[in-house]
Design a protein around this motif. Structure first.
Motif, short mmCIF file in Angstrom:
data_model
loop_
_atom_site.label_atom_id
_atom_site.label_comp_id
_atom_site.label_asym_id
_atom_site.label_seq_id
_atom_site.Cartn_x
_atom_site.Cartn_y
_atom_site.Cartn_z
N UNK A 57 0.84 -1.21 0.00
CA UNK A 57 0.00 0.00 0.00
C UNK A 57 0.86 1.25 0.00
N UNK A 58 1.91 1.23 0.79
CA UNK A 58 2.80 2.40 0.85
C UNK A 58 3.50 2.60 -0.49
N UNK A 59 4.01 1.48 -1.04
CA UNK A 59 4.69 1.56 -2.34
C UNK A 59 3.70 1.99 -3.42
N UNK A 60 2.51 1.42 -3.41
CA UNK A 60 1.48 1.79 -4.39
C UNK A 60 1.10 3.25 -4.28
N UNK A 61 0.94 3.72 -3.05
CA UNK A 61 0.60 5.13 -2.82
C UNK A 61 1.74 6.01 -3.30
N UNK A 62 2.96 5.60 -3.02
CA UNK A 62 4.12 6.39 -3.46
C UNK A 62 4.17 6.44 -4.99
N UNK A 63 3.91 5.32 -5.66
CA UNK A 63 3.93 5.29 -7.14
C UNK A 63 2.82 6.18 -7.68
N UNK A 64 1.64 6.14 -7.09
CA UNK A 64 0.55 6.99 -7.53
C UNK A 64 0.88 8.47 -7.33
N UNK A 65 1.49 8.78 -6.22
CA UNK A 65 1.88 10.18 -5.97
C UNK A 65 2.91 10.63 -7.01
N UNK A 66 3.90 9.75 -7.28
CA UNK A 66 4.93 10.10 -8.27
C UNK A 66 4.29 10.24 -9.65
N UNK A 67 3.41 9.35 -10.03
CA UNK A 67 2.75 9.45 -11.33
C UNK A 67 1.86 10.70 -11.40
#
Length: 186
Positions: free
Chosen positions: A172-182
């Motif tokens: 979830x943290x990695x997914x959230x980070x990827x979404x924020x970066x995208x």
């Protein structure tokens, strides 16, 4: 009380030793030591196991001297003391066996047979009780092992749930980070 128990055991040992080493001039030693032990045991109401053993020794002494009437009296006293005590079944078996042997020596075959039948019934019951206790112990052991295995399974499941939770949180943290970066890169 402990001192008296020790004295009883001492006198019983002396009585048994006297019976083993008995000579004609020492023919009353067994009775002397047995009566001393009995005097001490009679002070207590919960010494039936000692009293019965003493009576049995006295009966044995009379039997060895050919005084069958007295022998039977004391064997019967020994048996009567333990007859109702479920903790002293082995004593009951021993005393019935002695009564059977005595009756047989006297040529009272029917009486010997009756005592032997009672003895056999007690042996069967005692063995069944021992078997039941062993079975119960095995069942308890089995149930304990099942509980231990269940505990191990639950501990392993708990460990896996923790790992799974950490993975979900990490993903979830990695997914959230990827979404924020995208989101910021678009």
């Amino acid at each position: 009380k402990v001192r008296d128990r020790s004295l009883i055991v001492y006198n019983l040992n002396q009585s048994s030793l006297s019976a083993f080493l008995e000579e004609k001039n020492n023919s009353n030693a067994v009775l002397k030591y047995s009566n001393q032990a009995l005097d001490i045991a009679n002070k207590y109401t919960n010494f039936n196991n000692f009293k019965s053993f003493i009576y049995n020794n006295i009966g044995s002494d009379y039997q060895s001297k050919g005084n069958f009437t007295q022998a039977k009296k004391y064997y019967q006293l020994a048996y009567d003391l333990v007859e109702k005590d479920s903790e002293l079944v082995q004593y009951q078996i021993k005393f019935l066996g002695n009564l059977a042997i005595l009756a047989e020596q006297q040529g009272k075959i029917k009486e010997a047979l009756d005592y032997t039948k009672q003895e056999k019934e007690l042996i069967l019951k005692y063995n069944q009780d021992q078997f039941d206790n062993s079975t119960k112990a095995l069942e308890l052991f089995y149930e304990t092992e099942q509980a231990n295995q269940k505990i191990q399974q639950l501990e392993e499941t708990n460990r896996l749930v923790k790992i799974q939770t950490y993975l979900y949180v990490g993903i979830s943290i990695i997914g959230t980070a990827i979404l924020i970066i995208l989101f910021y890169n678009l």
